[in-house]
Scaffold this active site. Structure first.
Site, short mmCIF file in Angstrom:
data_model
loop_
_atom_site.label_atom_id
_atom_site.label_comp_id
_atom_site.label_asym_id
_atom_site.label_seq_id
_atom_site.Cartn_x
_atom_site.Cartn_y
_atom_site.Cartn_z
N LYS A 134 42.44 21.33 -2.91
CA LYS A 134 41.75 22.65 -2.38
C LYS A 134 42.75 23.68 -1.93
O LYS A 134 42.30 24.65 -2.06
CB LYS A 134 40.92 22.12 -1.35
N ASN A 135 43.83 23.11 -1.43
CA ASN A 135 44.67 24.17 -0.60
C ASN A 135 45.92 24.80 -1.80
O ASN A 135 46.63 25.53 -1.34
CB ASN A 135 45.55 23.32 0.53
N CYS A 141 40.41 27.60 15.46
CA CYS A 141 39.44 26.60 14.85
C CYS A 141 39.77 25.39 15.98
O CYS A 141 40.50 25.49 16.66
CB CYS A 141 39.48 26.28 13.24
N ARG A 171 45.63 28.96 15.97
CA ARG A 171 46.01 29.41 14.41
C ARG A 171 46.21 31.01 14.21
O ARG A 171 45.44 31.57 13.49
CB ARG A 171 44.97 28.74 13.39
N ASP A 186 47.85 17.03 7.79
CA ASP A 186 46.35 16.60 7.44
C ASP A 186 46.37 15.21 6.79
O ASP A 186 45.25 14.99 6.67
CB ASP A 186 46.23 17.65 5.94
N ARG A 246 32.78 20.09 2.84
CA ARG A 246 33.32 21.20 2.41
C ARG A 246 34.67 21.26 1.88
O ARG A 246 35.31 22.15 1.20
CB ARG A 246 33.27 22.23 3.58
C1 EPZ Z 1 47.64 25.25 5.67
O1 EPZ Z 1 47.12 25.96 6.93
C2 EPZ Z 1 46.72 24.30 5.19
N1 EPZ Z 1 45.41 24.99 5.04
C3 EPZ Z 1 46.16 23.41 6.30
O2 EPZ Z 1 45.23 22.40 5.81
C4 EPZ Z 1 47.48 22.66 6.71
O3 EPZ Z 1 47.16 21.68 7.92
C5 EPZ Z 1 48.45 23.63 7.02
O4 EPZ Z 1 48.65 24.29 5.94
C6 EPZ Z 1 50.05 23.04 7.57
O5 EPZ Z 1 50.21 22.19 6.41
C7 EPZ Z 1 45.30 25.78 3.56
O6 EPZ Z 1 46.14 25.75 2.78
C8 EPZ Z 1 44.20 26.45 3.25
P1 EPZ Z 1 50.40 27.21 8.74
P2 EPZ Z 1 47.80 27.27 7.21
O7 EPZ Z 1 50.30 28.38 8.71
O8 EPZ Z 1 48.43 28.09 6.29
C9 EPZ Z 1 51.45 28.16 13.27
C10 EPZ Z 1 43.16 21.37 5.83
O9 EPZ Z 1 42.76 20.46 6.53
N2 EPZ Z 1 51.22 29.54 12.65
O10 EPZ Z 1 51.41 26.34 8.05
O11 EPZ Z 1 46.91 27.74 8.26
C11 EPZ Z 1 49.80 27.61 13.36
O12 EPZ Z 1 49.33 28.01 14.50
C12 EPZ Z 1 43.91 22.63 6.46
O13 EPZ Z 1 43.10 21.58 4.51
C13 EPZ Z 1 51.53 30.78 13.49
O14 EPZ Z 1 51.76 30.37 14.73
O15 EPZ Z 1 48.98 26.41 8.39
C14 EPZ Z 1 50.11 26.09 13.21
O16 EPZ Z 1 50.29 25.54 14.56
C15 EPZ Z 1 44.15 22.33 7.96
N3 EPZ Z 1 51.42 31.83 13.17
C16 EPZ Z 1 51.45 26.13 12.36
O17 EPZ Z 1 52.00 27.37 12.23
C17 EPZ Z 1 51.07 32.25 11.99
O18 EPZ Z 1 51.12 33.44 11.48
C18 EPZ Z 1 51.23 25.69 11.00
O19 EPZ Z 1 50.31 26.78 10.21
C19 EPZ Z 1 50.77 31.25 10.78
C20 EPZ Z 1 50.74 29.88 11.44
#
Ligand code: EPZ
Length: 430
Positions: A22-23, A117, A122, A305, A398
């Site tokens: 999915k990701n 969420c 996020r 995850d 989903r």
């Molecule tokens: C991706 O989300 C995945 N989703 C998430 O999977 C996964 O948990 C996450 O990466 C971490 O591996 C998809 O790929 C669609 P991040 P993403 O940006 O990109 C902070 C699932 O269950 N952050 O690496 O949103 C953020 O708040 C989902 O399939 C900022 O502060 O994750 C978090 O604490 C859940 N500012 C951390 O970084 C930003 O601009 C990691 O977020 C972006 C992120």
């Protein structure tokens, strides 16, 4: 609202195949905005989130079709719109992935700012800082992120956190920028490598994906291609843990075990026998589950995850485990629900102290996060009695292609309830 009843106590047995990631699929579909012509992407999981992304692409003027089984065709020519509809983007955070390709392709973007969420606030500040470093003008207007950029210009960008989404946003935007972009402290997840491979296949010039430094040489235009998505490592890990939690004997197929090294190492430490042969992994648990300490980290560390799922497994271990969540600020909601099933979990700051118990008892539970939902199914499969899980379409189906049916095919006793009175509750009074 779909709900299921999970009857515990049955060992999972048999063979199961893992779907496409999915990701990986979501950013790759967003990247089709950069293409020109017809692209065909295979091993796309048939999920609500994928359907939502297809609708987002259509709202931009892209012809996007889902073809059974697990294929998406897109046709992209000129004249893309640059405004994504509010009600679609707010349905799924990953829709925000379109901002990078849209800015690069059209010079404009108007995207609703994604809300938080259940697992955390996020923010998207790292995405926006990266786009500004490429020369985009970014401002907020009535809850929308507005981006303007005549032509993006390559730059050296350091990410304050190796954000997966921000790395993907910047990588996509930089493909059509003028000059070279270097992303430092980039995320290293396999989904980043898959996106870079797709982009290179349509003519981008990206090196270093999978390492903490990614280089992108801008090009003037991009074409189209046929592409096969990587397997879903999180679904694979979820199935491994479900098999282990029921002391089952399962063969998981179509897995890339190299994407799961941290999880495999921790499961072996916990006493799970994992036999890897090619793209299959055989799971069984000869002598019960031992406690292990886990700290979630960006890839290649233990994946956040898979944190709720292994928490369910360790709630039945022979000792005390400490799980520390370093990626998201609120990812222990499953603990509150598992306590209702008899789990002994104490939360202290960003850590969960899990003391194994002899048994879990079925109970009515709710999940507010995709992976917490999967963890509650795993707990229900291992528990004595019946566990009622609400809202499975919003929080489980989903994000996992046919997870309930895959588990049923392994012997899980999972029944869909048409209404709650079948569980002995009064009909919904809401
Ligand atoms: C991706 O989300 C995945 N989703 C998430 O999977 C996964 O948990 C996450 O990466 C971490 O591996 C998809 O790929 C669609 P991040 P993403 O940006 O990109 C902070 C699932 O269950 N952050 O690496 O949103 C953020 O708040 C989902 O399939 C900022 O502060 O994750 C978090 O604490 C859940 N500012 C951390 O970084 C930003 O601009 C990691 O977020 C972006 C992120």
């Amino acid at each position: 609202m779909r709900r299921i009843l999970v009857k515990g106590g049955k060992k999972l047995q048999g063979e199961v195949s893992v779907s496409g990631s999915k990701n990986a699929a979501l950013p790759i579909l967003a990247a089709t905005i950069l293409t020109h012509g017809k692209s065909t992407i295979t091993r796309i999981p048939d999920l609500l989130d994928i359907r939502t992304m297809i609708r987002v692409l259509r709202s931009l003027g892209i012809r996007a079709e889902y073809a059974f089984p697990n294929t998406v065709h897109t046709w992209v020519n000129g004249g893309l719109k640059h405004i994504a509809p509010y009600e679609l983007v707010t349905k799924m955070r990953a829709s925000f992935f379109i901002i990078g390709p849209l800015l690069a392709k059209t010079g404009h973007a108007r995207i609703p700012l994604p809300g938080g969420c259940a697992i955390g606030s996020r923010p998207v500040d790292i995405h926006l800082k990266g786009l500004q470093a490429l020369g985009a003008k970014i401002f907020m207007e009535h809850g929308f992120v507005i981006g303007e950029a005549k032509k993006l210009t390559g730059s050296r960008i350091y990410l304050d956190f190796p954000s997966v989404g921000a790395t993907e946003t910047i990588m996509m935007a930089a493909t059509l920028a003028h000059g070279e972009t270097v992303i430092e402290n980039a995320a290293r997840e396999p989904e980043i490598v898959d996106l870079a491979a797709f982009l290179n296949k349509i003519g981008a010039k990206i090196t270093g994906a999978g390492s903490e430094e990614i280089k992108i040489q801008g090009v003037s235009s991009l074409g189209c291609c046929e592409y096969d998505i990587i397997p879903d490592r999180i679904e694979a890990g979820t199935l491994l843990i479900a098999a282990a939690a029921t002391r089952g004997d399962v063969l998981i197929k179509d897995v890339n075990s190299l994407h799961l090294e941290a999880a495999i190492s921790k499961l072996r430490e916990a006493g799970v026998m994992l036999g890897i042969r090619g793209t299959s992994i055989k799971v069984n648990v000869p002598n019960g589950i031992k406690p292990v300490d886990i700290k979630t980290l960006p890839y290649p560390g233990y994946p956040t995850d898979l944190q709720p799922q292994i928490s369910a497994l360790l709630s039945l271990s022979s000792g005390t485990s400490v799980i520390t969540e370093t990626v998201f600020e609120n990812r222990f909601m499953h603990a509150h629900e598992m306590r209702r099933m008899g789990a002994n979990i104490k939360l202290e700051g960003q850590s969960a102290i899990i003391t194994g118990v002899n048994k879990l008892e079925g109970a009515p539970v709710k999940s507010r996060d995709l992976r917490a939902g999967a963890a509650l199914i795993i707990a229900g499969l291992a528990a004595e009695g019946e566990t009622l899980i609400e809202d499975i379409d919003q929080f489980i189906i989903r994000g996992y292609e046919g997870l309930d049916n895959k588990l049923r095919n392994l012997g899980a006793q999972i029944k869909e309830l048409k209404n709650i009175s079948e569980y002995g509750y009064d009909e919904d009074i809401s």
